[in-house]
Design a protein around this motif. Structure first.
Motif, short mmCIF file in Angstrom:
data_model
loop_
_atom_site.label_atom_id
_atom_site.label_comp_id
_atom_site.label_asym_id
_atom_site.label_seq_id
_atom_site.Cartn_x
_atom_site.Cartn_y
_atom_site.Cartn_z
N PHE A 241 0.88 -0.86 0.00
CA PHE A 241 -0.47 -0.02 0.37
C PHE A 241 1.05 1.40 0.36
O PHE A 241 1.59 1.53 0.93
N ARG A 242 0.87 2.07 -0.44
CA ARG A 242 1.16 3.27 -1.08
C ARG A 242 0.25 4.76 -0.14
O ARG A 242 -0.72 4.80 -0.52
N LEU A 243 0.30 4.78 1.03
CA LEU A 243 -0.49 6.05 1.84
C LEU A 243 -0.78 7.11 0.64
O LEU A 243 -2.00 7.16 0.82
N GLU A 244 0.22 7.31 -0.07
CA GLU A 244 -0.76 8.45 -0.46
C GLU A 244 -1.21 8.44 -1.83
O GLU A 244 -2.01 9.10 -2.19
N ASP A 245 -1.58 6.90 -2.05
CA ASP A 245 -2.88 6.70 -2.58
C ASP A 245 -3.77 6.79 -2.46
O ASP A 245 -5.53 6.40 -2.81
N TRP A 246 -3.84 6.82 -1.44
CA TRP A 246 -5.35 6.80 -0.32
C TRP A 246 -5.71 7.75 0.66
O TRP A 246 -4.80 8.30 1.01
N GLU A 247 -6.98 7.42 1.13
CA GLU A 247 -7.74 8.80 1.61
C GLU A 247 -8.43 7.92 2.85
O GLU A 247 -9.06 6.86 2.40
N TYR A 248 -8.83 8.72 3.70
CA TYR A 248 -10.13 8.62 4.65
C TYR A 248 -10.83 8.82 4.81
O TYR A 248 -11.00 9.98 4.51
N GLU A 249 -11.98 7.82 4.62
CA GLU A 249 -13.60 8.60 4.39
C GLU A 249 -14.30 7.73 5.64
O GLU A 249 -14.00 6.93 5.66
N GLY A 250 -14.77 8.70 6.13
CA GLY A 250 -16.37 8.05 7.14
C GLY A 250 -17.09 8.20 7.06
O GLY A 250 -17.64 9.12 6.12
N VAL A 251 -18.76 7.22 6.80
CA VAL A 251 -20.33 7.66 6.26
C VAL A 251 -20.67 7.62 7.43
O VAL A 251 -20.65 5.64 8.05
N TYR A 252 -22.08 8.10 7.98
CA TYR A 252 -22.73 7.45 9.07
C TYR A 252 -23.79 6.88 8.12
O TYR A 252 -24.54 7.77 7.66
N TYR A 263 -10.83 3.20 3.29
CA TYR A 263 -10.25 4.04 2.58
C TYR A 263 -10.34 3.50 1.68
O TYR A 263 -11.06 3.10 0.58
N SER A 264 -9.76 5.32 0.75
CA SER A 264 -10.56 5.46 -0.60
C SER A 264 -9.80 6.16 -1.77
O SER A 264 -8.78 6.07 -1.21
N ALA A 265 -9.55 4.70 -2.81
CA ALA A 265 -8.52 5.39 -3.24
C ALA A 265 -8.46 6.70 -4.13
O ALA A 265 -9.49 6.41 -4.85
N LEU A 266 -7.47 7.42 -4.01
CA LEU A 266 -7.50 9.26 -4.52
C LEU A 266 -6.88 7.90 -6.13
O LEU A 266 -7.17 9.24 -7.43
N ARG A 267 -6.62 7.13 -6.85
CA ARG A 267 -6.55 7.07 -8.31
C ARG A 267 -6.49 5.18 -8.39
O ARG A 267 -6.47 4.59 -7.41
N ASP A 268 -5.57 4.66 -9.40
CA ASP A 268 -6.50 3.08 -9.74
C ASP A 268 -5.57 2.63 -8.92
O ASP A 268 -4.08 2.97 -9.48
N VAL A 269 -5.14 1.88 -8.11
CA VAL A 269 -4.49 0.68 -7.38
C VAL A 269 -4.51 -0.40 -7.54
O VAL A 269 -5.71 -1.06 -8.16
N ASP A 270 -3.45 -0.81 -7.93
CA ASP A 270 -3.01 -2.21 -8.51
C ASP A 270 -2.58 -3.65 -7.80
O ASP A 270 -1.05 -3.11 -7.80
N LEU A 271 -3.89 -4.23 -7.22
CA LEU A 271 -2.93 -5.34 -6.01
C LEU A 271 -2.47 -6.62 -7.00
O LEU A 271 -2.44 -7.70 -5.70
N ARG A 272 -3.55 -6.17 -7.50
CA ARG A 272 -3.47 -7.60 -8.47
C ARG A 272 -2.03 -9.04 -8.35
O ARG A 272 -2.53 -10.21 -8.05
N GLY A 273 -0.68 -7.94 -8.14
CA GLY A 273 -0.14 -8.70 -8.17
C GLY A 273 0.43 -9.81 -6.84
O GLY A 273 0.84 -11.13 -6.50
#
Ligand code: AVJ
Length: 330
Positions: A241-252, A263-273
């Protein structure tokens, strides 16, 4: 008095690490993707959670402290003599100490077992108790809730004294309503006998804006707490995980009555590997859930207890009527 901490973990070292790694990968492979909530609670996470409890907006902690400050003596008096008290997830003991000193004040012989996941934080918390406890003896248990339940089942078969399970902080909220009911029912079935008790703190379905603010503080402490989970997960996954790819999001979700942390992806994140299939591809905007915090109306609380063979004995509420501490018995 020597500091006693018992290691009750069923899985240790490498095995525990493998389990964590597998839980993380299973979570990422499921849909919707998620990370296990316990990933939030390494030593750093416990410290950040402690910082959250000092925030004014995080009312569940303040509410529970006010209840214990006002009613600890009443609660202590309601507990049987010679009881064994086991706390699930004792954290810093900031709240529990109020109860322990109230028990001490009433001179009730009690053995208190503090269960937590981090042995270093457990050691600090227990060391932090003053040495004024003579009637209450304190023992640490290093392990998970599951380890605790199994340990308790064995302890139960050896001792006939009353058992009291303490579960503060509305931690029950991290389970869905169905999971919460089966978790309690499993305790009742495997580890407790008639007369044993549960002391459970439960947050109510409060004003949605107030709930949301409790998990979305202006100082960004909650964000740090949640992000620490990603760093913790990274230790098991080669820093994928590259921390800069993510933002915290809270929803009630006010209709269902739970807050959800993502964790909400700020850009496409490829973890398929690492995930091994296409579910590892997370497009911008994708959310990975890490925590739910369920809230209970008085009716929902009543049916929770009713559904798992627990009978209400007492209930203490804060002045604002936002939070309850329940004493129930098997
Ligand atoms: C300690 C698990 C009850 O869900 O309210 C606080 C954890 N997460 N802020 C909760 C938490 C974000 C807390 N519990």
């Amino acid at each position: 008095d020597a500091l006693r901490i018992i290691d009750i973990r069923s899985k240790k070292h490498g095995d525990a690490d493998d389990t964590t790694r597998r839980d993380i990968l299973d979570g990422l492979r499921s849909s919707p993707p998620m990370l296990p909530t316990y990933i939030l609670y390494d030593a750093k996470g416990l410290q950040l959670f402690d910082a959250i409890t000092r925030l004014e907006c995080y009312y569940p902690f303040a509410s529970e402290v006010s209840i214990l400050t006002q009613y600890a003596k009443d609660l202590a008096a309601s507990l049987p003599d010679n009881s064994t008290v086991v706390e699930l997830g004792c954290g810093s003991l900031a709240k529990t100490r109020l109860l322990l000193y109230a028990i001490e004040g009433l001179r009730k012989r009690t053995t208190y077992y503090a269960l937590d996941l981090s042995s270093s934080e457990l050691k600090k918390a227990i060391n932090g108790l003053d040495h004024g406890l003579r009637y209450v003896s304190v023992v640490g248990l290093h392990g998970t809730y599951d380890d605790g339940r199994k340990w308790l089942a064995r302890a139960r078969s050896k001792s006939s004294g009353p058992l009291v399970v303490l579960w503060l902080g509305s931690s029950i909220g991290n389970l869905s309503r169905v999971e919460a009911a089966s978790f309690l029912a499993q305790f009742v079935k495997e580890s407790l006998i008639p007369g044993d008790m549960f002391v459970i703190g439960i947050d109510r379905r409060n004003d949605p804006d107030i709930v949301w603010k409790a998990y979305n503080d202006d100082l960004g402490i909650t964000r740090k707490f949640i992000f620490n989970g990603l760093s913790h997960a990274n230790r098991y996954l080669n820093q994928v995980f590259r921390l800069e790819d993510w933002e915290y999001e809270g929803v009630y979700h006010k209709h269902e009555g739970y807050h959800e942390a993502f964790y909400s992806a700020l850009r496409d994140v490829d973890l398929r590997g690492i995930v091994g299939n296409d579910s590892g591809y997370l497009p911008a905007g994708a959310r990975v859930r890490v925590e739910q915090s369920w809230k209970y109306s008085p009716h929902e609380t009543a049916s929770l207890f009713d559904g798992c063979g627990l009978y209400p004995l007492r209930r203490w509420t804060d002045a604002a009527g936002m939070y309850d501490l329940h004493l129930v018995h098997v």
